[in-house]
Write an enzyme that holds these catalytic residues in place. Structure first.
Site, short mmCIF file in Angstrom:
data_model
loop_
_atom_site.label_atom_id
_atom_site.label_comp_id
_atom_site.label_asym_id
_atom_site.label_seq_id
_atom_site.Cartn_x
_atom_site.Cartn_y
_atom_site.Cartn_z
N GLU A 99 13.10 -8.81 2.71
CA GLU A 99 12.24 -7.69 3.11
C GLU A 99 12.97 -6.38 2.84
O GLU A 99 14.17 -6.25 3.11
CB GLU A 99 11.94 -7.80 4.61
CG GLU A 99 11.09 -6.65 5.15
CD GLU A 99 10.79 -6.80 6.63
OE1 GLU A 99 11.41 -7.66 7.31
OE2 GLU A 99 9.94 -6.03 7.11
N HIS A 117 3.63 -4.27 9.33
CA HIS A 117 3.58 -4.13 10.78
C HIS A 117 2.42 -4.88 11.44
O HIS A 117 2.40 -5.02 12.65
CB HIS A 117 3.50 -2.64 11.17
CG HIS A 117 4.55 -1.81 10.48
ND1 HIS A 117 5.89 -2.07 10.59
CD2 HIS A 117 4.45 -0.74 9.63
CE1 HIS A 117 6.58 -1.20 9.87
NE2 HIS A 117 5.73 -0.39 9.27
N ASN A 155 8.39 -5.11 -0.21
CA ASN A 155 8.15 -4.00 0.69
C ASN A 155 6.64 -3.96 0.89
O ASN A 155 5.90 -3.51 0.01
CB ASN A 155 8.66 -2.68 0.11
CG ASN A 155 8.46 -1.52 1.08
OD1 ASN A 155 7.81 -1.67 2.12
ND2 ASN A 155 8.98 -0.36 0.74
N ARG A 211 11.81 5.11 13.64
CA ARG A 211 10.57 5.89 13.47
C ARG A 211 9.59 5.58 14.61
O ARG A 211 10.01 5.14 15.67
CB ARG A 211 9.99 5.58 12.08
CG ARG A 211 10.95 5.99 10.95
CD ARG A 211 10.36 5.77 9.59
NE ARG A 211 9.13 6.54 9.41
CZ ARG A 211 8.25 6.31 8.44
NH1 ARG A 211 8.47 5.36 7.55
NH2 ARG A 211 7.15 7.04 8.35
N ASP A 213 1.61 -15.30 6.87
CA ASP A 213 1.25 -16.70 6.61
C ASP A 213 1.44 -17.07 5.14
O ASP A 213 1.89 -18.17 4.83
CB ASP A 213 -0.22 -16.95 7.00
CG ASP A 213 -0.41 -17.02 8.51
OD1 ASP A 213 0.59 -17.12 9.24
OD2 ASP A 213 -1.57 -16.96 8.96
N TYR A 270 10.91 9.23 1.97
CA TYR A 270 10.93 8.12 1.02
C TYR A 270 11.66 8.43 -0.29
O TYR A 270 11.75 7.57 -1.15
CB TYR A 270 9.49 7.68 0.71
CG TYR A 270 8.74 7.17 1.92
CD1 TYR A 270 9.23 6.11 2.66
CD2 TYR A 270 7.54 7.76 2.32
CE1 TYR A 270 8.55 5.64 3.78
CE2 TYR A 270 6.85 7.30 3.44
CZ TYR A 270 7.36 6.25 4.16
OH TYR A 270 6.69 5.78 5.27
N HIS A 304 12.62 -1.99 3.15
CA HIS A 304 11.97 -0.73 3.49
C HIS A 304 12.88 0.41 3.06
O HIS A 304 14.10 0.32 3.23
CB HIS A 304 11.70 -0.62 5.00
CG HIS A 304 10.75 -1.66 5.49
ND1 HIS A 304 9.40 -1.60 5.27
CD2 HIS A 304 10.96 -2.83 6.15
CE1 HIS A 304 8.82 -2.66 5.79
NE2 HIS A 304 9.75 -3.43 6.32
N LEU A 305 12.26 1.44 2.54
CA LEU A 305 13.05 2.63 2.18
C LEU A 305 13.59 3.32 3.42
O LEU A 305 14.74 3.74 3.48
CB LEU A 305 12.18 3.61 1.39
CG LEU A 305 11.69 3.10 0.03
CD1 LEU A 305 10.20 3.28 -0.09
CD2 LEU A 305 12.41 3.78 -1.09
N SER A 306 12.72 3.44 4.42
CA SER A 306 13.09 4.17 5.63
C SER A 306 13.60 3.18 6.69
O SER A 306 13.36 1.97 6.58
CB SER A 306 11.88 4.94 6.16
OG SER A 306 10.84 4.05 6.53
N ARG A 345 5.96 1.15 14.11
CA ARG A 345 6.67 0.59 12.93
C ARG A 345 7.83 -0.32 13.33
O ARG A 345 8.51 -0.87 12.48
CB ARG A 345 7.22 1.72 12.06
CG ARG A 345 6.15 2.63 11.47
CD ARG A 345 6.76 3.67 10.56
NE ARG A 345 5.89 4.81 10.44
CZ ARG A 345 4.89 4.92 9.55
NH1 ARG A 345 4.68 3.96 8.68
NH2 ARG A 345 4.14 6.00 9.51
N PRO A 397 0.79 -1.23 0.00
CA PRO A 397 0.00 0.00 0.00
C PRO A 397 0.82 1.28 0.00
O PRO A 397 1.83 1.38 0.70
CB PRO A 397 -0.80 -0.08 1.31
CG PRO A 397 -0.68 -1.46 1.79
CD PRO A 397 0.45 -2.13 1.08
C1 DQA Z 1 7.81 1.60 4.46
C2 DQA Z 1 7.73 1.81 5.97
C3 DQA Z 1 6.31 1.59 6.47
O1 DQA Z 1 6.25 1.82 7.87
C4 DQA Z 1 5.35 2.54 5.79
O2 DQA Z 1 4.04 2.28 6.20
C5 DQA Z 1 5.47 2.50 4.32
C6 DQA Z 1 6.81 2.47 3.72
C7 DQA Z 1 9.21 1.94 3.92
O3 DQA Z 1 9.51 1.50 2.81
O4 DQA Z 1 9.98 2.64 4.57
O5 DQA Z 1 4.49 2.56 3.59
O6 DQA Z 1 7.55 0.23 4.18
#
Ligand code: DQA
Length: 146
Positions: free
Chosen positions: A99, A81, A75, A108, A88, A24, A101-103, A112, A11
């Protein structure tokens, strides 16, 4: 055709580039995917991309990947979270998961700090912006090469 890497984005990641660029980055998801595509072409690995804002569509795509891909880079956005269903599904398909994540989710908000993807992932990369995807791709190549 089977084998290769499936890159899944959850999302709100369709809004990359416009969405909170200080967090981001300014690259769009399409630009990030194009970078990965050219890296994949260089090393001769098949790569496909899927983004959805709907949990059920993400689940369906993961199920379909079962006999079709060697590895998933994901991602899952906010679903990371709290989605037991995604956890599953990734566990069920039993192919290696990286996995992304950009951040840096651990630097944070506290909500998260938990990821339900991490326990079913071989490893994760977070905090490097768009570079997180490229690093994940490099790891994926090593895993695929065995
Ligand atoms: C994210 C981190 C998540 O907490 C956030 O809801 C996102 C982006 C990231 O790539 O840093 O939508 O997955």
């Amino acid at each position: 055709m089977s084998g290769g890497i499936l890159v899944i984005n959850g999302p709100n990641l369709n809004l990359l580039g416009q969405r909170e660029p200080s967090l981001y980055g300014t690259q769009s998801l399409e630009e990030i995917n194009q970078d990965l595509e050219s890296m994949a072409t260089t090393v001769g690995i098949r790569i496909e991309f899927f983004q959805s804002n709907h949990e059920g569509e993400l689940l369906d795509r993961i199920h379909q990947a079962r006999d079709d891909f060697e590895l998933i880079i994901i991602n899952a956005g906010a679903l990371s979270h709290y989605s037991i269903a995604l956890h599953d599904a990734l566990r069920a398909v039993n192919i290696p998961v990286i996995e992304v994540h950009l951040s840096n989710i651990y630097a944070r908000e506290e909500f998260r700090h938990q990821s339900l993807i991490s326990p079913v992932a071989q490893g994760g990369i977070f905090g490097f912006g768009a570079l997180s995807y490229r690093l994940a791709f490099l790891a994926a190549c090593e895993i695929i090469k065995g």
